[in-house]
Design a protein around this motif. Structure first.
Motif, mmCIF file in Angstrom:
data_model
loop_
_atom_site.group_PDB
_atom_site.id
_atom_site.type_symbol
_atom_site.label_atom_id
_atom_site.label_comp_id
_atom_site.label_asym_id
_atom_site.label_seq_id
_atom_site.Cartn_x
_atom_site.Cartn_y
_atom_site.Cartn_z
ATOM 1 N N ASP A 51 0.795 -1.248 0.025
ATOM 2 C CA ASP A 51 0.082 -0.075 -0.060
ATOM 3 C C ASP A 51 0.781 1.120 -0.039
ATOM 4 O O ASP A 51 0.497 2.248 -0.587
ATOM 5 C CB ASP A 51 -0.910 -0.005 1.312
ATOM 6 C CG ASP A 51 -1.916 -1.094 0.999
ATOM 7 O OD1 ASP A 51 -1.358 -2.264 1.048
ATOM 8 O OD2 ASP A 51 -3.190 -0.973 1.138
ATOM 9 N N THR A 55 0.209 4.457 -2.477
ATOM 10 C CA THR A 55 0.005 5.846 -2.078
ATOM 11 C C THR A 55 1.286 6.829 -2.669
ATOM 12 O O THR A 55 0.757 7.965 -2.945
ATOM 13 C CB THR A 55 0.169 5.851 -0.660
ATOM 14 O OG1 THR A 55 -0.738 4.911 -0.046
ATOM 15 C CG2 THR A 55 -0.182 7.080 0.002
ATOM 16 N N ASP A 83 -5.189 -4.432 -4.129
ATOM 17 C CA ASP A 83 -6.515 -4.660 -4.406
ATOM 18 C C ASP A 83 -6.864 -5.956 -3.980
ATOM 19 O O ASP A 83 -7.818 -6.295 -3.177
ATOM 20 C CB ASP A 83 -6.836 -4.376 -5.690
ATOM 21 C CG ASP A 83 -8.282 -4.935 -6.074
ATOM 22 O OD1 ASP A 83 -9.350 -4.153 -5.788
ATOM 23 O OD2 ASP A 83 -8.592 -6.201 -6.534
ATOM 24 N N ALA A 86 -6.480 -6.786 -0.389
ATOM 25 C CA ALA A 86 -7.689 -5.992 0.396
ATOM 26 C C ALA A 86 -8.984 -6.897 0.334
ATOM 27 O O ALA A 86 -9.720 -7.133 1.496
ATOM 28 C CB ALA A 86 -8.033 -4.801 -0.342
ATOM 29 N N ARG A 87 -9.083 -7.387 -0.860
ATOM 30 C CA ARG A 87 -10.360 -8.277 -0.785
ATOM 31 C C ARG A 87 -10.129 -9.779 0.031
ATOM 32 O O ARG A 87 -11.069 -10.101 0.518
ATOM 33 C CB ARG A 87 -10.421 -8.876 -2.320
ATOM 34 C CG ARG A 87 -11.090 -7.832 -3.506
ATOM 35 C CD ARG A 87 -10.803 -8.231 -4.661
ATOM 36 N NE ARG A 87 -11.115 -7.218 -5.700
ATOM 37 C CZ ARG A 87 -12.260 -6.593 -6.090
ATOM 38 N NH1 ARG A 87 -13.511 -7.464 -5.627
ATOM 39 N NH2 ARG A 87 -12.343 -5.845 -6.875
ATOM 40 N N ASN A 90 -10.849 -8.885 3.489
ATOM 41 C CA ASN A 90 -12.290 -8.667 3.474
ATOM 42 C C ASN A 90 -12.816 -9.847 3.884
ATOM 43 O O ASN A 90 -14.043 -10.167 4.533
ATOM 44 C CB ASN A 90 -12.982 -7.651 2.681
ATOM 45 C CG ASN A 90 -12.704 -6.230 2.976
ATOM 46 O OD1 ASN A 90 -12.943 -5.814 4.120
ATOM 47 N ND2 ASN A 90 -12.216 -5.194 1.830
ATOM 48 N N CYS A 197 -14.873 -6.166 -1.271
ATOM 49 C CA CYS A 197 -14.617 -4.843 -1.435
ATOM 50 C C CYS A 197 -12.941 -4.708 -1.666
ATOM 51 O O CYS A 197 -11.986 -5.611 -0.959
ATOM 52 C CB CYS A 197 -14.792 -3.998 -0.483
ATOM 53 S SG CYS A 197 -14.321 -2.333 -0.505
ATOM 54 N N GLU A 199 -10.998 -2.382 -1.062
ATOM 55 C CA GLU A 199 -10.607 -1.496 -0.019
ATOM 56 C C GLU A 199 -10.296 -2.039 1.168
ATOM 57 O O GLU A 199 -11.297 -2.739 1.792
ATOM 58 C CB GLU A 199 -11.265 -0.246 0.060
ATOM 59 C CG GLU A 199 -11.505 0.587 -1.322
ATOM 60 C CD GLU A 199 -10.498 1.598 -1.699
ATOM 61 O OE1 GLU A 199 -10.282 2.009 -0.850
ATOM 62 O OE2 GLU A 199 -10.332 1.766 -2.833
ATOM 63 N N ALA A 201 -7.879 -0.898 4.843
ATOM 64 C CA ALA A 201 -6.952 -0.059 5.440
ATOM 65 C C ALA A 201 -5.925 -1.132 6.442
ATOM 66 O O ALA A 201 -6.688 -1.778 7.250
ATOM 67 C CB ALA A 201 -7.237 1.169 6.149
#
Ligand code: AMP
Length: 579
Positions: A51, A55, A83, A86-87, A90, A197, A199, A201
Motif C-alpha cells: 500500500d 500511495t 486490491d 484487500a479483498r 475482507n 471490496c 479497499e 486499510a
C-alpha cells in the motif's frame, strides 16, 4: 586453500549497494527508517510491501509476474496486489475472523498463496505457510500446534490431506478453496474474492505483534513454531537491499517455495518492500526452463539454492551456452553448504559468482553473507551483515567459551535484530535453551578465519538437510513406528552428491515380521503417504537392534559414524547434549 579468492572487478565493487561507509555506521534504526510506518508508531508488513508504494504513486509499477506450470503468464502491479490482498482481508473478516487469528496457507507457488499471505497480514492476522508436499501428518501436527483458525488450500490438497481429519481440530473455523467451487463445509475463494471490496486499510500493528509462524524441525519432540513479528520487516527491507542488491524496478527471482522461510522472507516480503519486480515460477526445477526464464525475464538478481545449482553443474556448461545471461547482476545461494566448485563454476558460466549466505528459520532474515562489494572466498558463507555480531563458542557445562580464529565451535549471534524469532509457540523452555551467556546459539558448527570470513562445518545436532529442506528425525521415526511391522526406528541423513543429504531409516521389526524387499517397500510407502515425498526416508534398512544411550535415547550419531566409517569417538557425550 584449494580455491582462489574471487576478486571483484572495480566497477562491480564500486556499484555495490552495501558500501564500507554504510557498514561502518549502520544501526538497526537505519533499517527502521527505510519503512513508511503507520500513524502513532504502528506498522504493518502488508502496508510496507504494497500500500505504501501505491500511495507514493507507484501503483502501476510491476510487482509480480507469475508463470504457470504450463506457461500461462499473469502480471500484477502493486495496485493489483493491494486490491487483491484487500479483498482477501475482507473475506477473512466476513467469515468472522479477527485480529490475531491464525491463517494457514497450503499450496504450491500459486498466485493465491501470495495474496493470502499479504492479505492475512493486512487484516492483522497471523500467517503460517506450510510446504504443500507435506503429507497429512506433518500438516496436521503443525496446524494443531499453531491452533489454526483458517486454511487456504486447493481442492486437490484438501481431498488428499485435510478432509479426513480437519473436523477434529476445534480451532479451525474456515477452509478457503482456491477456484470457483468448494467441497461441503468449505468456501470457494474465487466468488468470495469477486464479491469482496477491494479497499482495506492495513490494520495498525505494534512492532512486537505476531505476524508469522514458521515451523521448523527439532531433533526431539514435535516441530517448533518460530514466532515472528511485524517489526521484522525492517530486517527484510535492509537485508534485501544490502545482501541481495534489491532496488525499485529490478527484476528479481527467488526460487524458494513460500512453504519454507526463504520463500516468504525473500520470496514475498523483502522484494515487495524494496519495490522490485519479482518473478514467481509455479513449476519445480527444470534446467532448460530455468535458463530460459533467466534470459527471457531479464533476471538481474537471482536467489537460489545449492541442490539446484548442483543439478545445473551436472548438466554441464554446454547446456548453458545457448542462453543469454547478460541481465544477471547478482547471484546468491542459501540453505545448505554451497560447494566452492559451484561458486567458481557460476563465475565461468554466468559471468558472476554465486554469493553464499547463511541464516535460519529462527533468525527470520539473512545474517551472514557474501555481498557484492566483497571478494569471495569460495566455500565461505561470508561475513556478518551490518547490525549483526557473530561469534564461535564452545559450550562448557553452563558456561560458554569464545573461540579464536581457525577454531571450530558453535555459531552464535548476539540477539537483538528485528527479525529474530520471539519464541517457539507453547515452548518457552525450549526457546530459552537457545540462549546462553548473552548469545543465541544457532545449532550449527562453524569456523571464522583470520580475515573474518565464516565457514560452515556441520550441524551440532541430528537435523537433516535434504534438498534444502530441514527435517527432524523424530518426526520421521514417529511415522515409521506407526507401521504395524516396525518396533523401533532411527533416522539419519547420509551425504548425497546432489541433495546434500538423503534420509535413511533403520528399523527393528515386531515379532512375526521378517525383513524382505516387499516389507521395505511397504514401510517406505507408508512413510511417504503420511509424511510426503520430501520428508519420507529414501531407504529403509533392517536391524536386529539400535544403539541406545544408557538413558534409552537412540544414538543416531553412532549409526551415522558407523555408516560413514568415521571414528566413533566420544559419541555418548554428544548424544547427551542433544536438544
Ligand atoms: P532452515 O531453518 O530450514 O532455513 O534451515 C537452517 C539451516 O540450514 C541452518 O541452521 C544451517 O544448518 C543450514 N544452512 C542455511 N544456510 C546455509 C549455508 N549458507 N551454508 C550451510 N548451511 C546452511
Amino acid at each position: 586453500m584449494a580455491f582462489e579468492t574471487i576478486t571483484k572487478p572495480d566497477d562491480v565493487r564500486a556499484s555495490a549497494v552495501l558500501t564500507e561507509e554504510i557498514r561502518a555506521r549502520f544501526v538497526w534504526d537505519d533499517a527502521r527508517a527505510m519503512l513508511d510506518g503507520l500513524p502513532t508508531g504502528k506498522l504493518n508488513i502488508a502496508h510496507e510491501a504494497l500500500d505504501r508504494h501505491v500511495t507514493a504513486g507507484h501503483g502501476d509499477d510491476a510487482a509480480m509476474t507469475w508463470i504457470g506450470k504450463e506457461g500461462a503468464r499473469r502480471a500484477f502491479t502493486y495496485a493489483n496486489l493491494a486490491d487483491q490482498t484487500a479483498r482477501f482481508a475482507n473475506v477473512l473478516r466476513a467469515h468472522g475472523l479477527g485480529r490475531g487469528d491464525r491463517v494457514f496457507g497450503l499450496m504450491g507457488r500459486e498466485v493465491e498463496l501470495y495474496v493470502a499471505a499479504l492479505g492475512t497480514l493486512k487484516a492483522g492476522m497471523v500467517f503460517s505457510p506450510l510446504f504443500s508436499a507435506f503429507g497429512p501428518e506433518p500438516i496436521r501436527t503443525r496446524m494443531e500446534i499453531g491452533a489454526a483458525n483458517a486454511l487456504v488450500t486447493t481442492a486437490a490438497i484438501y481431498r488428499r490431506k485435510i478432509a479426513a481429519w480437519w473436523r477434529d481440530l476445534p480451532s479451525l473455523k474456515l477452509i478457503l478453496i482456491v477456484g470457483d467451487e468448494a467441497p461441503e463445509d468449505c468456501v470457494a475463494l474465487g466468488p468470495a474474492m469477486a464479491a469482496a471490496c477491494g479497499e482495506f486499510a492495513p490494520v495498525p500493528m505494534d512492532a512486537e505483534d505476531m505476524a508469522l509462524i514458521h515451523f521448523t524441525s527439532g531433533t526431539t519432540g514435535r516441530p517448533k513454531g518460530a514466532v515472528h513479528v511485524h517489526g521484522a520487516v525492517a530486517t527484510h527491507a535492509a537485508t534485501g537491499r544490502y545482501a541481495l542488491e534489491m532496488e525499485p524496478g529490478l527484476r528479481y527471482w527467488c526460487t524458494a517455495d513460500p512453504g519454507w522461510v526463504t520463500g516468504t522472507s525473500y520470496g514475498i516480503i523483502a522484494p515487495l518492500v524494496n519495490r522490485v519486480h519479482m518473478l514467481v515460477d509455479e513449476a519445480e526445477f527444470d534446467l532448460d526452463r530455468w535458463y530460459r526464464l533467466l534470459q527471457e525475464e531479464r533476471i538481474a538478481v537471482w536467489y537460489t539454492a545449492p541442490t539446484a545449482i548442483r543439478m545445473m553443474m551436472r548438466a554441464g556448461e554446454e547446456a548453458a551456452k545457448p542462453y543469454d545471461f547478460s541481465a544477471l547482476r547478482f547471484l546468491a545461494s542459501v540453505g545448505e553448504p554451497l560447494n566452492p566448485e559451484a561458486v567458481v563454476w557460476a563465475n565461468r558460466v554466468f559471468g558472476r559468482p554465486f554469493h553464499d549466505n547463511w541464516w535460519q528459520t529462527e533468525t527470520g532474515g539473512i545474517v551472514i553473507a557474501n555481498t557484492q562489494g566483497m571478494d569471495i572466498q569460495p566455500g565461505s558463507m561470508g561475513k556478518p551483515l551490518p547490525g549483526q555480531v557473530a561469534g564461535i563458542v564452545a559450550r562448557e557445562g553452563e558456561a560458554l567459551r569464545e573461540m579464536g580464529a581457525g577454531e571450530i565451535g558453535e555459531l552464535a549471534l548476539r540477539p537483538g535484530w528485528p527479525s529474530m524469532m520471539r519464541g517457539y509457540l507453547h515452548e518457552q523452555a525450549r526457546y530459552e535453551k537457545c540462549f546462553a551467556g548473552g548469545w543465541y546459539l544457532t545449532g550449527d558448527l562453524a569456523m571464522r578465519d583470520g580475515d573474518g570470513y565464516y565457514w560452515f562445518v556441520g550441524r551440532a545436532d541430528d537435523l537433516i538437510k535434504t534438498s534444502g529442506h530441514l527435517i527432524g528425525p523424530f518426526e520421521v521415526e514417529s511415522a515409521l513406528i506407526e507401521h504395524e511391522a516396525v518396533a523401533e526406528a532411527a533416522v539419519i541423513g547420509l551425504p548425497d552428491e546432489t541433495a546434500g543429504e538423503v534420509v535413511r531409516a533403520y528399523v527393528c521389526l515386531n515379532p512375526g515380521f521378517e525383513p524382505s524387499d516387499e516389507l521395505e517397500k511397504s514401510i517406505r510407502g507408508h512413510a511417504r503417504k503420511l509424511l510426503g515425498p520430501t520428508v519420507a526416508p529414501r531407504e529403509v534398512v533392517f536391524r536386529h537392534s539400535l544403539p541406545r544411550t544408557r538413558s534409552g535415547k537412540i544414538m543416531r550419531r553412532l549409526l551415522k559414524a558407523r555408516e560413514l566409517g568415521l571414528p566413533e569417538g566420544d559419541i555418548s557425550t554428544l548424544e547427551a547434549d542433544e536438544t
